[in-house]
Write a protein that holds these residues in place. Structure first.
Motif, PDB file in Angstrom:
ATOM      1  N   GLU A 103       1.087  -1.117   0.103  1.00 64.29           N
ATOM      2  CA  GLU A 103      -0.057   0.108   0.071  1.00 64.29           C
ATOM      3  C   GLU A 103       0.840   1.315  -0.048  1.00 64.29           C
ATOM      4  O   GLU A 103       0.780   2.289  -0.721  1.00 64.29           O
ATOM      5  CB  GLU A 103      -0.914  -0.055   1.074  1.00 64.29           C
ATOM      6  CG  GLU A 103      -2.025   1.246   1.341  1.00 64.29           C
ATOM      7  CD  GLU A 103      -2.792   1.064   2.554  1.00 64.29           C
ATOM      8  OE1 GLU A 103      -3.271   2.223   2.694  1.00 64.29           O
ATOM      9  OE2 GLU A 103      -2.905   0.207   3.033  1.00 64.29           O
ATOM     10  N   THR A 104       1.983   1.262   0.852  1.00 60.84           N
ATOM     11  CA  THR A 104       2.949   2.456   0.547  1.00 60.84           C
ATOM     12  C   THR A 104       3.467   2.741  -0.569  1.00 60.84           C
ATOM     13  O   THR A 104       3.437   3.861  -1.113  1.00 60.84           O
ATOM     14  CB  THR A 104       3.763   2.174   1.769  1.00 60.84           C
ATOM     15  OG1 THR A 104       3.441   2.028   3.215  1.00 60.84           O
ATOM     16  CG2 THR A 104       4.938   3.348   1.772  1.00 60.84           C
ATOM     17  N   TRP A 105       4.029   1.588  -1.314  1.00 63.22           N
ATOM     18  CA  TRP A 105       4.615   1.635  -2.626  1.00 63.22           C
ATOM     19  C   TRP A 105       3.432   2.161  -3.596  1.00 63.22           C
ATOM     20  O   TRP A 105       4.025   3.210  -4.347  1.00 63.22           O
ATOM     21  CB  TRP A 105       5.208   0.282  -3.052  1.00 63.22           C
ATOM     22  CG  TRP A 105       6.263   0.001  -2.583  1.00 63.22           C
ATOM     23  CD1 TRP A 105       6.735  -0.972  -1.552  1.00 63.22           C
ATOM     24  CD2 TRP A 105       7.569   0.518  -2.381  1.00 63.22           C
ATOM     25  NE1 TRP A 105       8.070  -1.094  -1.031  1.00 63.22           N
ATOM     26  CE2 TRP A 105       8.450  -0.069  -1.764  1.00 63.22           C
ATOM     27  CE3 TRP A 105       8.202   1.932  -3.026  1.00 63.22           C
ATOM     28  CZ2 TRP A 105       9.905   0.378  -1.644  1.00 63.22           C
ATOM     29  CZ3 TRP A 105       9.308   2.163  -3.056  1.00 63.22           C
ATOM     30  CH2 TRP A 105      10.054   1.466  -2.410  1.00 63.22           C
ATOM     31  N   LEU A 106       2.289   1.697  -3.698  1.00 67.23           N
ATOM     32  CA  LEU A 106       1.334   2.163  -4.442  1.00 67.23           C
ATOM     33  C   LEU A 106       1.039   3.464  -4.287  1.00 67.23           C
ATOM     34  O   LEU A 106       1.114   4.196  -5.346  1.00 67.23           O
ATOM     35  CB  LEU A 106       0.160   1.236  -4.249  1.00 67.23           C
ATOM     36  CG  LEU A 106      -1.003   1.349  -5.294  1.00 67.23           C
ATOM     37  CD1 LEU A 106      -0.642   1.013  -6.609  1.00 67.23           C
ATOM     38  CD2 LEU A 106      -2.271   0.564  -4.889  1.00 67.23           C
ATOM     39  N   PHE A 107       0.956   4.090  -3.078  1.00 65.95           N
ATOM     40  CA  PHE A 107       0.376   5.527  -2.785  1.00 65.95           C
ATOM     41  C   PHE A 107       1.483   6.221  -3.285  1.00 65.95           C
ATOM     42  O   PHE A 107       1.270   7.337  -4.014  1.00 65.95           O
ATOM     43  CB  PHE A 107      -0.062   5.684  -1.495  1.00 65.95           C
ATOM     44  CG  PHE A 107      -0.676   6.929  -1.306  1.00 65.95           C
ATOM     45  CD1 PHE A 107      -1.722   7.277  -1.995  1.00 65.95           C
ATOM     46  CD2 PHE A 107      -0.388   7.755  -0.347  1.00 65.95           C
ATOM     47  CE1 PHE A 107      -2.596   8.551  -1.839  1.00 65.95           C
ATOM     48  CE2 PHE A 107      -0.764   9.045   0.007  1.00 65.95           C
ATOM     49  CZ  PHE A 107      -1.879   9.306  -0.826  1.00 65.95           C
ATOM     50  N   ALA A 108       2.784   5.989  -2.752  1.00 59.71           N
ATOM     51  CA  ALA A 108       4.080   6.753  -3.281  1.00 59.71           C
ATOM     52  C   ALA A 108       4.349   6.976  -4.623  1.00 59.71           C
ATOM     53  O   ALA A 108       4.508   7.968  -5.122  1.00 59.71           O
ATOM     54  CB  ALA A 108       5.360   5.998  -2.556  1.00 59.71           C
ATOM     55  N   ARG A 109       4.007   5.819  -5.539  1.00 53.56           N
ATOM     56  CA  ARG A 109       4.180   5.959  -7.073  1.00 53.56           C
ATOM     57  C   ARG A 109       3.043   6.621  -7.493  1.00 53.56           C
ATOM     58  O   ARG A 109       3.189   7.491  -8.560  1.00 53.56           O
ATOM     59  CB  ARG A 109       4.233   4.403  -7.740  1.00 53.56           C
ATOM     60  CG  ARG A 109       5.499   3.726  -7.074  1.00 53.56           C
ATOM     61  CD  ARG A 109       5.814   2.544  -7.821  1.00 53.56           C
ATOM     62  NE  ARG A 109       6.701   1.797  -7.767  1.00 53.56           N
ATOM     63  CZ  ARG A 109       6.999   0.770  -6.945  1.00 53.56           C
ATOM     64  NH1 ARG A 109       6.050   0.083  -6.217  1.00 53.56           N
ATOM     65  NH2 ARG A 109       8.345   0.267  -6.857  1.00 53.56           N
ATOM     66  N   LEU A 110       1.893   6.775  -6.956  1.00 49.46           N
ATOM     67  CA  LEU A 110       0.602   7.251  -7.331  1.00 49.46           C
ATOM     68  C   LEU A 110       0.987   8.730  -7.273  1.00 49.46           C
ATOM     69  O   LEU A 110       0.877   9.663  -8.201  1.00 49.46           O
ATOM     70  CB  LEU A 110      -0.476   6.950  -6.700  1.00 49.46           C
ATOM     71  CG  LEU A 110      -1.704   7.894  -7.118  1.00 49.46           C
ATOM     72  CD1 LEU A 110      -2.222   7.537  -8.342  1.00 49.46           C
ATOM     73  CD2 LEU A 110      -2.904   7.787  -5.874  1.00 49.46           C
ATOM     74  N   LEU A 111       1.474   9.315  -6.131  1.00 49.25           N
ATOM     75  CA  LEU A 111       1.909  10.630  -5.867  1.00 49.25           C
ATOM     76  C   LEU A 111       2.809  11.318  -6.712  1.00 49.25           C
ATOM     77  O   LEU A 111       2.854  12.357  -7.324  1.00 49.25           O
ATOM     78  CB  LEU A 111       2.155  10.765  -4.293  1.00 49.25           C
ATOM     79  CG  LEU A 111       1.174  10.521  -3.419  1.00 49.25           C
ATOM     80  CD1 LEU A 111       1.485  10.562  -2.213  1.00 49.25           C
ATOM     81  CD2 LEU A 111      -0.025  11.654  -3.586  1.00 49.25           C
ATOM     82  N   VAL A 112       3.631  10.464  -6.879  1.00 44.21           N
ATOM     83  CA  VAL A 112       5.014  10.826  -7.788  1.00 44.21           C
ATOM     84  C   VAL A 112       4.764  11.104  -9.070  1.00 44.21           C
ATOM     85  O   VAL A 112       4.852  11.960  -9.832  1.00 44.21           O
ATOM     86  CB  VAL A 112       6.322   9.932  -7.563  1.00 44.21           C
ATOM     87  CG1 VAL A 112       7.066  10.289  -8.663  1.00 44.21           C
ATOM     88  CG2 VAL A 112       6.836   9.930  -6.133  1.00 44.21           C
ATOM     89  N   GLN A 113       4.211   9.823  -9.803  1.00 41.99           N
ATOM     90  CA  GLN A 113       3.638  10.119 -11.289  1.00 41.99           C
ATOM     91  C   GLN A 113       2.560  11.118 -11.338  1.00 41.99           C
ATOM     92  O   GLN A 113       2.743  11.883 -12.301  1.00 41.99           O
ATOM     93  CB  GLN A 113       2.964   8.723 -11.572  1.00 41.99           C
ATOM     94  CG  GLN A 113       2.714   8.408 -12.933  1.00 41.99           C
ATOM     95  CD  GLN A 113       2.339   7.258 -13.538  1.00 41.99           C
ATOM     96  OE1 GLN A 113       2.501   6.177 -12.653  1.00 41.99           O
ATOM     97  NE2 GLN A 113       1.749   7.034 -14.644  1.00 41.99           N
ATOM     98  N   GLY A 114       1.774  11.262 -10.539  1.00 44.09           N
ATOM     99  CA  GLY A 114       0.680  12.409 -10.671  1.00 44.09           C
ATOM    100  C   GLY A 114       1.391  13.515 -10.438  1.00 44.09           C
ATOM    101  O   GLY A 114       1.022  14.735 -11.466  1.00 44.09           O
ATOM    102  N   THR A 115       2.319  13.800  -9.812  1.00 41.02           N
ATOM    103  CA  THR A 115       2.740  15.102  -9.421  1.00 41.02           C
ATOM    104  C   THR A 115       3.663  15.751 -10.723  1.00 41.02           C
ATOM    105  O   THR A 115       3.595  16.614 -11.281  1.00 41.02           O
ATOM    106  CB  THR A 115       3.674  15.143  -8.171  1.00 41.02           C
ATOM    107  OG1 THR A 115       2.832  14.990  -7.108  1.00 41.02           O
ATOM    108  CG2 THR A 115       4.280  16.509  -7.797  1.00 41.02           C
TER     109      THR A 115
END
Length: 140
Positions: free
Chosen positions: A45-57
């Motif tokens: 869950e941590t990896w998924l959310f971190a990647r989502l935040l980075v990619q979206g930003t």
């Protein structure tokens, strides 16, 4: 510390490093700079959310930067500290594109990041900028 908090710290660190090196997004999302021992401790869950935040930003960086620039009063965008800029980008992404994250949570998390990683008054500055972006998004 919750998995979303850990993800925001990872995302902040990745976005901060992106400002200096501008690696391809796919490379950035590998988090190769992170120690293997620390990587092993993070849940899916941590990896998924971190990647989502980075990619979206990163993918929305031009829109995000315009929003930040429009909210700076008596301050030049190019003079922002890189730490403050990374926090503002990450949190503005959450405010604009992550509708499942309450604005108050995104701002509180940004303030906490600024207290941990920014200068003495970074948290006040970041709170003010993000609050004005929130008001623009959710006029009440």
């Amino acid at each position: 510390m919750g998995s979303r908090r850990k993800a925001r710290i990872l995302a902040f660190q990745a976005i901060y490093s992106w400002e200096f090196h501008k690696p391809l997004l796919a490379e950035l999302l590998q988090f190769d700079w992170l120690e293997e021992e620390r990587k092993a401790k993070l849940d899916a869950e941590t990896w998924l959310f971190a990647r989502l935040l980075v990619q979206g930003t990163i993918e929305n960086c031009n829109t995000i930067d315009r929003r930040i620039q429009n909210r700076l009063e008596h301050w030049d965008f190019s003079r922002l500290s890189k730490v403050d800029l990374a926090i503002l980008r990450l949190s503005t992404y959450e405010l604009l594109f992550q509708q499942d994250v309450p604005a108050s949570v995104a701002i509180d998390e940004a303030v906490d990041l600024a207290k941990d990683f920014g200068g003495d008054d970074s948290y006040r500055f970041i709170n003010g900028v993000l609050d004005s972006i929130r008001k623009e998004r959710d006029p009440s």
